[in-house]
Design a protein around this motif. Sequence first.
Motif, PDB file in Angstrom:
ATOM      1  N   TYR A 208       1.831  -7.548  -3.698  1.00 26.35           N
ATOM      2  CA  TYR A 208       0.158  -8.261  -3.870  1.00 26.35           C
ATOM      3  C   TYR A 208       0.172  -9.375  -4.313  1.00 26.35           C
ATOM      4  O   TYR A 208      -0.468 -10.121  -3.959  1.00 26.35           O
TER       5      TYR A 208
ATOM      6  N   LYS B 258      -6.665  -4.478  -5.068  1.00 30.53           N
ATOM      7  CA  LYS B 258      -5.584  -3.686  -5.073  1.00 30.53           C
ATOM      8  C   LYS B 258      -4.463  -3.794  -6.008  1.00 30.53           C
ATOM      9  O   LYS B 258      -3.846  -2.973  -6.739  1.00 30.53           O
TER      10      LYS B 258
ATOM     11  N   ASP C 274       0.874  -1.062   0.044  1.00 35.06           N
ATOM     12  CA  ASP C 274      -0.108   0.037  -0.068  1.00 35.06           C
ATOM     13  C   ASP C 274       0.926   1.153   0.196  1.00 35.06           C
ATOM     14  O   ASP C 274       0.555   2.330  -0.801  1.00 35.06           O
TER      15      ASP C 274
END
Length: 246
Positions: free
Chosen positions: A107, A124, A92
Amino acid sequence: MYGLYTPIFLLQAFCVYHAYRNNAEQRWYWLIVFFPLIGCLIYLLHNFNNRTTIDTLTENVKEAVISNYRLEQLEKAFHFSDNLKNKTNLADAYVENGRYQDAITLYSGCLQGFMSEDPSVQMKLLNAHFMNGDYDSAVKYGDNLESDKSFKYSNERVAYAWAVSQTGQAERAESIFADMDRSFTNYFQRLEYCKFLIKGEKKESAKDLLAILLEEFDQMQGHERRLKKNILREARELQANNFRND
Protein backbone atom coordinates in the motif's frame (compact mmCIF):
# COMPACT_ATOMS: atom_id res chain seq x y z
CA MET A 1 -4.73 -33.44 5.88
CA TYR A 2 -8.24 -32.57 7.03
CA GLY A 3 -8.14 -29.31 5.07
CA LEU A 4 -7.66 -31.31 1.86
CA TYR A 5 -9.91 -34.23 2.71
CA THR A 6 -13.13 -32.34 3.38
CA PRO A 7 -13.52 -30.44 0.07
CA ILE A 8 -12.43 -33.48 -1.96
CA PHE A 9 -14.95 -35.63 -0.08
CA LEU A 10 -17.72 -33.11 -0.76
CA LEU A 11 -16.79 -32.98 -4.43
CA GLN A 12 -16.74 -36.77 -4.56
CA ALA A 13 -20.18 -36.96 -2.91
CA PHE A 14 -21.58 -34.46 -5.41
CA CYS A 15 -20.23 -36.42 -8.38
CA VAL A 16 -21.58 -39.73 -7.05
CA TYR A 17 -24.98 -38.13 -6.46
CA HIS A 18 -24.99 -36.56 -9.93
CA ALA A 19 -23.94 -39.88 -11.51
CA TYR A 20 -26.74 -41.70 -9.66
CA ARG A 21 -29.38 -39.14 -10.64
CA ASN A 22 -28.32 -39.32 -14.27
CA ASN A 23 -27.90 -43.13 -14.52
CA ALA A 24 -24.21 -42.90 -15.35
CA GLU A 25 -22.25 -45.96 -16.46
CA GLN A 26 -20.56 -48.09 -13.78
CA ARG A 27 -17.10 -47.02 -14.92
CA TRP A 28 -17.73 -43.47 -13.66
CA TYR A 29 -18.34 -44.71 -10.12
CA TRP A 30 -15.00 -46.57 -10.10
CA LEU A 31 -13.20 -43.50 -11.43
CA ILE A 32 -14.78 -41.17 -8.85
CA VAL A 33 -14.24 -43.53 -5.88
CA PHE A 34 -10.68 -44.69 -6.57
CA PHE A 35 -9.28 -41.45 -8.04
CA PRO A 36 -11.22 -38.82 -6.05
CA LEU A 37 -9.77 -35.53 -7.31
CA ILE A 38 -8.70 -36.46 -10.84
CA GLY A 39 -11.73 -38.70 -11.35
CA CYS A 40 -14.12 -36.01 -10.22
CA LEU A 41 -12.52 -33.40 -12.49
CA ILE A 42 -12.76 -35.76 -15.49
CA TYR A 43 -16.39 -36.50 -14.62
CA LEU A 44 -17.20 -32.79 -14.39
CA LEU A 45 -15.45 -32.05 -17.68
CA HIS A 46 -17.39 -34.84 -19.34
CA ASN A 47 -20.80 -33.85 -18.01
CA PHE A 48 -20.62 -30.06 -17.85
CA ASN A 49 -19.72 -29.18 -21.41
CA ASN A 50 -20.41 -25.46 -21.06
CA ARG A 51 -16.99 -23.80 -21.07
CA THR A 52 -17.92 -21.14 -18.53
CA THR A 53 -19.35 -23.74 -16.16
CA ILE A 54 -16.22 -25.89 -16.47
CA ASP A 55 -13.91 -22.96 -15.77
CA THR A 56 -15.94 -21.89 -12.75
CA LEU A 57 -16.04 -25.39 -11.29
CA THR A 58 -12.32 -25.89 -11.90
CA GLU A 59 -11.40 -22.63 -10.20
CA ASN A 60 -13.68 -23.40 -7.24
CA VAL A 61 -12.08 -26.82 -6.81
CA LYS A 62 -8.61 -25.30 -6.94
CA GLU A 63 -9.52 -22.71 -4.32
CA ALA A 64 -11.06 -25.37 -2.06
CA VAL A 65 -8.13 -27.81 -2.33
CA ILE A 66 -5.31 -25.26 -2.40
CA SER A 67 -6.25 -22.73 0.29
CA ASN A 68 -3.79 -20.08 -0.90
CA TYR A 69 -4.49 -20.58 -4.61
CA ARG A 70 -6.02 -17.11 -5.07
CA LEU A 71 -3.13 -15.51 -3.20
CA GLU A 72 -0.61 -17.32 -5.40
CA GLN A 73 -2.41 -16.15 -8.54
CA LEU A 74 -2.38 -12.54 -7.31
CA GLU A 75 1.33 -12.80 -6.50
CA LYS A 76 2.03 -14.12 -10.00
CA ALA A 77 0.03 -11.26 -11.52
CA PHE A 78 1.93 -8.72 -9.42
CA HIS A 79 5.34 -10.13 -10.33
CA PHE A 80 4.33 -10.18 -13.99
CA SER A 81 3.11 -6.58 -13.92
CA ASP A 82 3.87 -4.28 -10.99
CA ASN A 83 0.96 -1.90 -11.62
CA LEU A 84 -1.38 -0.17 -9.17
CA LYS A 85 -4.27 -2.59 -9.62
CA ASN A 86 -2.18 -5.72 -9.11
CA LYS A 87 -0.40 -4.14 -6.15
CA THR A 88 -3.59 -3.17 -4.32
CA ASN A 89 -5.32 -6.49 -5.12
CA LEU A 90 -2.39 -8.40 -3.64
CA ALA A 91 -2.23 -6.10 -0.61
CA ASP A 92 -5.97 -6.62 -0.02
CA ALA A 93 -5.42 -10.38 -0.12
CA TYR A 94 -2.52 -10.08 2.33
CA VAL A 95 -4.83 -8.26 4.75
CA GLU A 96 -7.43 -11.03 4.40
CA ASN A 97 -4.71 -13.57 5.20
CA GLY A 98 -3.35 -11.67 8.19
CA ARG A 99 -0.12 -10.62 6.48
CA TYR A 100 -0.49 -7.00 7.51
CA GLN A 101 3.13 -5.90 7.24
CA ASP A 102 3.36 -7.22 3.67
CA ALA A 103 0.14 -5.35 2.87
CA ILE A 104 1.49 -2.14 4.41
CA THR A 105 4.61 -2.34 2.25
CA LEU A 106 2.54 -2.68 -0.92
CA TYR A 107 0.00 0.00 0.00
CA SER A 108 2.82 2.41 0.89
CA GLY A 109 4.34 1.81 -2.52
CA CYS A 110 1.06 2.98 -4.09
CA LEU A 111 1.34 6.45 -2.53
CA GLN A 112 3.52 7.89 -5.25
CA GLY A 113 3.11 10.57 -7.90
CA PHE A 114 -0.50 11.54 -8.54
CA MET A 115 -1.58 8.86 -6.01
CA SER A 116 0.53 10.25 -3.17
CA GLU A 117 -2.52 11.61 -1.29
CA ASP A 118 -5.11 9.12 -2.52
CA PRO A 119 -7.77 8.72 0.22
CA SER A 120 -8.73 5.14 -0.67
CA VAL A 121 -5.14 3.90 -0.32
CA GLN A 122 -4.67 5.87 2.89
CA MET A 123 -7.80 4.25 4.31
CA LYS A 124 -6.43 0.82 3.43
CA LEU A 125 -3.16 1.72 5.13
CA LEU A 126 -4.99 2.97 8.21
CA ASN A 127 -6.85 -0.33 8.51
CA ALA A 128 -3.71 -2.43 7.90
CA HIS A 129 -1.75 -0.51 10.56
CA PHE A 130 -4.64 -0.89 13.00
CA MET A 131 -4.88 -4.63 12.37
CA ASN A 132 -1.10 -4.84 12.80
CA GLY A 133 -1.33 -3.16 16.21
CA ASP A 134 0.44 0.03 15.14
CA TYR A 135 -2.13 2.46 16.53
CA ASP A 136 0.04 5.56 16.24
CA SER A 137 0.40 5.06 12.47
CA ALA A 138 -3.32 4.35 12.15
CA VAL A 139 -4.09 7.61 13.98
CA LYS A 140 -1.68 9.50 11.72
CA TYR A 141 -3.54 8.39 8.60
CA GLY A 142 -6.90 9.00 10.24
CA ASP A 143 -5.92 12.55 11.18
CA ASN A 144 -4.97 13.18 7.56
CA LEU A 145 -8.30 11.81 6.32
CA GLU A 146 -10.67 13.60 8.71
CA SER A 147 -11.53 16.27 6.14
CA ASP A 148 -12.29 13.73 3.40
CA LYS A 149 -16.00 13.09 2.76
CA SER A 150 -15.50 9.44 1.78
CA PHE A 151 -13.90 8.78 5.16
CA LYS A 152 -16.65 10.30 7.33
CA TYR A 153 -18.89 7.21 7.59
CA SER A 154 -16.47 4.53 6.40
CA ASN A 155 -15.57 1.33 8.23
CA GLU A 156 -12.00 2.59 8.32
CA ARG A 157 -13.09 5.51 10.48
CA VAL A 158 -14.22 2.95 13.05
CA ALA A 159 -10.67 1.57 13.07
CA TYR A 160 -9.45 5.15 13.47
CA ALA A 161 -11.71 5.72 16.48
CA TRP A 162 -10.52 2.51 18.12
CA ALA A 163 -6.89 3.43 17.40
CA VAL A 164 -7.40 6.86 18.97
CA SER A 165 -8.83 5.08 22.02
CA GLN A 166 -5.83 2.74 22.16
CA THR A 167 -3.49 5.74 22.28
CA GLY A 168 -5.17 6.95 25.48
CA GLN A 169 -7.55 9.53 23.99
CA ALA A 170 -10.90 8.14 25.12
CA GLU A 171 -12.86 11.40 24.91
CA ARG A 172 -11.62 12.12 21.41
CA ALA A 173 -12.43 8.56 20.33
CA GLU A 174 -15.95 8.92 21.72
CA SER A 175 -16.51 12.12 19.75
CA ILE A 176 -15.49 10.29 16.54
CA PHE A 177 -17.88 7.44 17.26
CA ALA A 178 -20.66 9.89 18.15
CA ASP A 179 -20.14 11.71 14.85
CA MET A 180 -21.03 8.48 13.01
CA ASP A 181 -24.21 7.92 15.03
CA ARG A 182 -26.96 8.60 12.48
CA SER A 183 -30.45 7.10 12.65
CA PHE A 184 -31.43 4.36 10.17
CA THR A 185 -27.93 4.08 8.75
CA ASN A 186 -24.30 3.34 9.78
CA TYR A 187 -25.31 0.17 11.65
CA PHE A 188 -21.81 -1.29 11.83
CA GLN A 189 -20.38 2.00 13.07
CA ARG A 190 -23.07 2.38 15.72
CA LEU A 191 -22.70 -1.19 16.92
CA GLU A 192 -18.98 -0.56 17.39
CA TYR A 193 -19.93 2.60 19.28
CA CYS A 194 -21.99 0.44 21.64
CA LYS A 195 -18.97 -1.80 22.22
CA PHE A 196 -16.83 1.25 22.90
CA LEU A 197 -19.32 2.58 25.46
CA ILE A 198 -19.52 -0.80 27.20
CA LYS A 199 -15.73 -1.02 27.33
CA GLY A 200 -15.63 2.48 28.81
CA GLU A 201 -18.10 1.53 31.55
CA LYS A 202 -20.85 3.70 30.05
CA LYS A 203 -23.34 0.88 30.01
CA GLU A 204 -26.47 3.00 30.31
CA SER A 205 -25.57 4.97 27.19
CA ALA A 206 -24.71 1.72 25.41
CA LYS A 207 -27.99 0.17 26.52
CA ASP A 208 -29.99 3.11 25.15
CA LEU A 209 -28.15 3.11 21.81
CA LEU A 210 -28.50 -0.65 21.47
CA ALA A 211 -32.24 -0.41 22.14
CA ILE A 212 -32.57 2.21 19.39
CA LEU A 213 -30.60 0.02 16.98
CA LEU A 214 -32.78 -3.02 17.64
CA GLU A 215 -35.94 -0.95 17.28
CA GLU A 216 -34.72 0.25 13.88
CA PHE A 217 -34.03 -3.35 12.87
CA ASP A 218 -37.62 -4.24 13.82
CA GLN A 219 -38.85 -1.60 11.37
CA MET A 220 -36.79 -2.92 8.45
CA GLN A 221 -38.27 -4.72 5.49
CA GLY A 222 -37.39 -8.39 5.06
CA HIS A 223 -34.79 -7.89 2.32
CA GLU A 224 -32.94 -5.18 4.23
CA ARG A 225 -32.99 -7.27 7.41
CA ARG A 226 -31.43 -10.19 5.54
CA LEU A 227 -28.65 -7.96 4.23
CA LYS A 228 -27.82 -6.87 7.77
CA LYS A 229 -28.52 -10.16 9.54
CA ASN A 230 -24.96 -10.51 10.86
CA ILE A 231 -25.06 -7.09 12.50
CA LEU A 232 -28.51 -7.81 13.91
CA ARG A 233 -27.30 -11.11 15.37
CA GLU A 234 -24.28 -9.43 16.93
CA ALA A 235 -26.43 -6.63 18.36
CA ARG A 236 -28.74 -9.17 20.01
CA GLU A 237 -25.78 -11.09 21.40
CA LEU A 238 -24.29 -7.87 22.76
CA GLN A 239 -27.57 -7.04 24.47
CA ALA A 240 -27.97 -10.56 25.91
CA ASN A 241 -24.40 -10.69 27.21
CA ASN A 242 -24.38 -7.26 28.83
CA PHE A 243 -27.95 -6.44 29.80
CA ARG A 244 -29.45 -9.81 30.57
CA ASN A 245 -30.86 -8.81 33.94
CA ASP A 246 -32.00 -5.30 32.98
